[in-house]
Design a protein around this motif. Sequence first.
Motif, PDB file in Angstrom:
ATOM      1  N   UNK A  20      50.067 -18.510 -21.018  1.00  0.00           N
ATOM      2  CA  UNK A  20      50.431 -17.276 -21.707  1.00  0.00           C
ATOM      3  C   UNK A  20      49.354 -16.205 -21.523  1.00  0.00           C
ATOM      4  N   UNK A  21      48.105 -16.629 -21.265  1.00  0.00           N
ATOM      5  CA  UNK A  21      47.004 -15.681 -21.049  1.00  0.00           C
ATOM      6  C   UNK A  21      47.142 -14.913 -19.741  1.00  0.00           C
ATOM      7  N   UNK A  22      47.860 -15.477 -18.760  1.00  0.00           N
ATOM      8  CA  UNK A  22      47.884 -14.866 -17.429  1.00  0.00           C
ATOM      9  C   UNK A  22      49.281 -14.688 -16.848  1.00  0.00           C
ATOM     10  N   UNK A  23      50.306 -15.148 -17.531  1.00  0.00           N
ATOM     11  CA  UNK A  23      51.663 -15.126 -16.979  1.00  0.00           C
ATOM     12  C   UNK A  23      52.617 -14.351 -17.870  1.00  0.00           C
ATOM     13  N   UNK A  24      53.709 -13.909 -17.263  1.00  0.00           N
ATOM     14  CA  UNK A  24      54.795 -13.347 -18.057  1.00  0.00           C
ATOM     15  C   UNK A  24      55.494 -14.500 -18.767  1.00  0.00           C
ATOM     16  N   UNK A  25      56.205 -14.200 -19.835  1.00  0.00           N
ATOM     17  CA  UNK A  25      56.882 -15.247 -20.603  1.00  0.00           C
ATOM     18  C   UNK A  25      57.951 -15.952 -19.773  1.00  0.00           C
ATOM     19  N   UNK A  26      58.537 -15.231 -18.811  1.00  0.00           N
ATOM     20  CA  UNK A  26      59.630 -15.799 -18.014  1.00  0.00           C
ATOM     21  C   UNK A  26      59.176 -16.257 -16.624  1.00  0.00           C
ATOM     22  N   UNK A  27      57.922 -16.680 -16.507  1.00  0.00           N
ATOM     23  CA  UNK A  27      57.411 -17.100 -15.195  1.00  0.00           C
ATOM     24  C   UNK A  27      58.322 -18.145 -14.559  1.00  0.00           C
ATOM     25  N   UNK A  28      58.462 -18.046 -13.252  1.00  0.00           N
ATOM     26  CA  UNK A  28      59.185 -19.034 -12.455  1.00  0.00           C
ATOM     27  C   UNK A  28      58.153 -19.740 -11.587  1.00  0.00           C
ATOM     28  N   UNK A  29      58.190 -21.072 -11.554  1.00  0.00           N
ATOM     29  CA  UNK A  29      57.156 -21.836 -10.846  1.00  0.00           C
ATOM     30  C   UNK A  29      57.761 -22.995 -10.065  1.00  0.00           C
ATOM     31  N   UNK A  30      57.216 -23.242  -8.856  1.00  0.00           N
ATOM     32  CA  UNK A  30      57.606 -24.389  -8.028  1.00  0.00           C
ATOM     33  C   UNK A  30      56.365 -24.953  -7.359  1.00  0.00           C
ATOM     34  N   UNK A  31      56.371 -26.263  -7.141  1.00  0.00           N
ATOM     35  CA  UNK A  31      55.358 -26.921  -6.305  1.00  0.00           C
ATOM     36  C   UNK A  31      55.938 -28.242  -5.808  1.00  0.00           C
ATOM     37  N   UNK A  32      55.245 -28.943  -4.909  1.00  0.00           N
ATOM     38  CA  UNK A  32      55.821 -30.169  -4.330  1.00  0.00           C
ATOM     39  C   UNK A  32      56.110 -31.295  -5.323  1.00  0.00           C
ATOM     40  N   UNK A  33      55.465 -31.319  -6.482  1.00  0.00           N
ATOM     41  CA  UNK A  33      55.732 -32.406  -7.427  1.00  0.00           C
ATOM     42  C   UNK A  33      56.609 -31.985  -8.600  1.00  0.00           C
ATOM     43  N   UNK A  34      56.895 -30.711  -8.725  1.00  0.00           N
ATOM     44  CA  UNK A  34      57.849 -30.262  -9.744  1.00  0.00           C
ATOM     45  C   UNK A  34      59.241 -30.575  -9.204  1.00  0.00           C
ATOM     46  N   UNK A  35      59.977 -31.426  -9.882  1.00  0.00           N
ATOM     47  CA  UNK A  35      61.271 -31.874  -9.386  1.00  0.00           C
ATOM     48  C   UNK A  35      62.224 -30.693  -9.227  1.00  0.00           C
ATOM     49  N   UNK A  36      62.237 -29.813 -10.183  1.00  0.00           N
ATOM     50  CA  UNK A  36      63.067 -28.606 -10.166  1.00  0.00           C
ATOM     51  C   UNK A  36      62.176 -27.403 -10.445  1.00  0.00           C
ATOM     52  N   UNK A  37      62.616 -26.213 -10.066  1.00  0.00           N
ATOM     53  CA  UNK A  37      61.840 -25.023 -10.441  1.00  0.00           C
ATOM     54  C   UNK A  37      61.674 -24.966 -11.965  1.00  0.00           C
ATOM     55  N   UNK A  38      60.511 -24.533 -12.391  1.00  0.00           N
ATOM     56  CA  UNK A  38      60.208 -24.440 -13.816  1.00  0.00           C
ATOM     57  C   UNK A  38      60.410 -23.004 -14.274  1.00  0.00           C
ATOM     58  N   UNK A  39      60.925 -22.831 -15.476  1.00  0.00           N
ATOM     59  CA  UNK A  39      61.161 -21.504 -16.034  1.00  0.00           C
ATOM     60  C   UNK A  39      60.422 -21.370 -17.353  1.00  0.00           C
ATOM     61  N   UNK A  40      59.512 -20.412 -17.415  1.00  0.00           N
ATOM     62  CA  UNK A  40      58.803 -20.119 -18.647  1.00  0.00           C
ATOM     63  C   UNK A  40      57.417 -20.725 -18.700  1.00  0.00           C
ATOM     64  N   UNK A  41      56.551 -20.050 -19.440  1.00  0.00           N
ATOM     65  CA  UNK A  41      55.156 -20.487 -19.569  1.00  0.00           C
ATOM     66  C   UNK A  41      55.062 -21.852 -20.243  1.00  0.00           C
ATOM     67  N   UNK A  42      55.956 -22.124 -21.174  1.00  0.00           N
ATOM     68  CA  UNK A  42      55.915 -23.419 -21.868  1.00  0.00           C
ATOM     69  C   UNK A  42      56.205 -24.568 -20.895  1.00  0.00           C
ATOM     70  N   UNK A  43      57.220 -24.401 -20.043  1.00  0.00           N
ATOM     71  CA  UNK A  43      57.552 -25.451 -19.063  1.00  0.00           C
ATOM     72  C   UNK A  43      56.399 -25.649 -18.083  1.00  0.00           C
ATOM     73  N   UNK A  44      55.762 -24.571 -17.668  1.00  0.00           N
ATOM     74  CA  UNK A  44      54.616 -24.681 -16.764  1.00  0.00           C
ATOM     75  C   UNK A  44      53.449 -25.378 -17.459  1.00  0.00           C
ATOM     76  N   UNK A  45      53.221 -25.070 -18.718  1.00  0.00           N
ATOM     77  CA  UNK A  45      52.156 -25.738 -19.485  1.00  0.00           C
ATOM     78  C   UNK A  45      52.401 -27.237 -19.591  1.00  0.00           C
ATOM     79  N   UNK A  46      53.660 -27.621 -19.826  1.00  0.00           N
ATOM     80  CA  UNK A  46      53.986 -29.046 -19.907  1.00  0.00           C
ATOM     81  C   UNK A  46      53.758 -29.735 -18.564  1.00  0.00           C
TER      82      UNK A  46
END
Length: 157
Positions: A20-46
Amino acid sequence: MSEELAEAWAAAWRGEGTFEDCCTADISYEDPVAVNPLAGAHALSEHAGRLRAAFPDLRVERTAPVLADADARHACIAWRAVGTHKEDLGALPATNRFVVLQGVHLVELDDGRVRRARGFFDLYEAGIQLGLLPQRGSAAESALLLLRGFGLRPRAT
């Protein structure tokens, strides 16, 4: 992208700050070990929390200055992650192996915050270091490639 924002991003991965310190609330994130794209800072934090739990001694450090375009809308953050796989990571049981990975995050910015990010690292190299995949150039790798339908390749000398 400022160096301060890049450091806040790295700190969030280390658990020394929040996304939350560096991202928008609706951040979209992907990487090789994330099974599906992640939506939101909370999902990225988890997601980051699961990685830190599996690698309790995880260290994430930036390895180069930020590369950014002239209009400060896109940037690349180079990093290195090191740690010991001490706990299960999803279906993967702990291997107790030490891993060193180099990678980058390509980020898109919105009003000085990360809105979209995509992480890249060599997943095959991670598998080798965890003892899950054969060394490159080995007979075992050739057998694996043959089974996958790639045929035989000459071994590097």
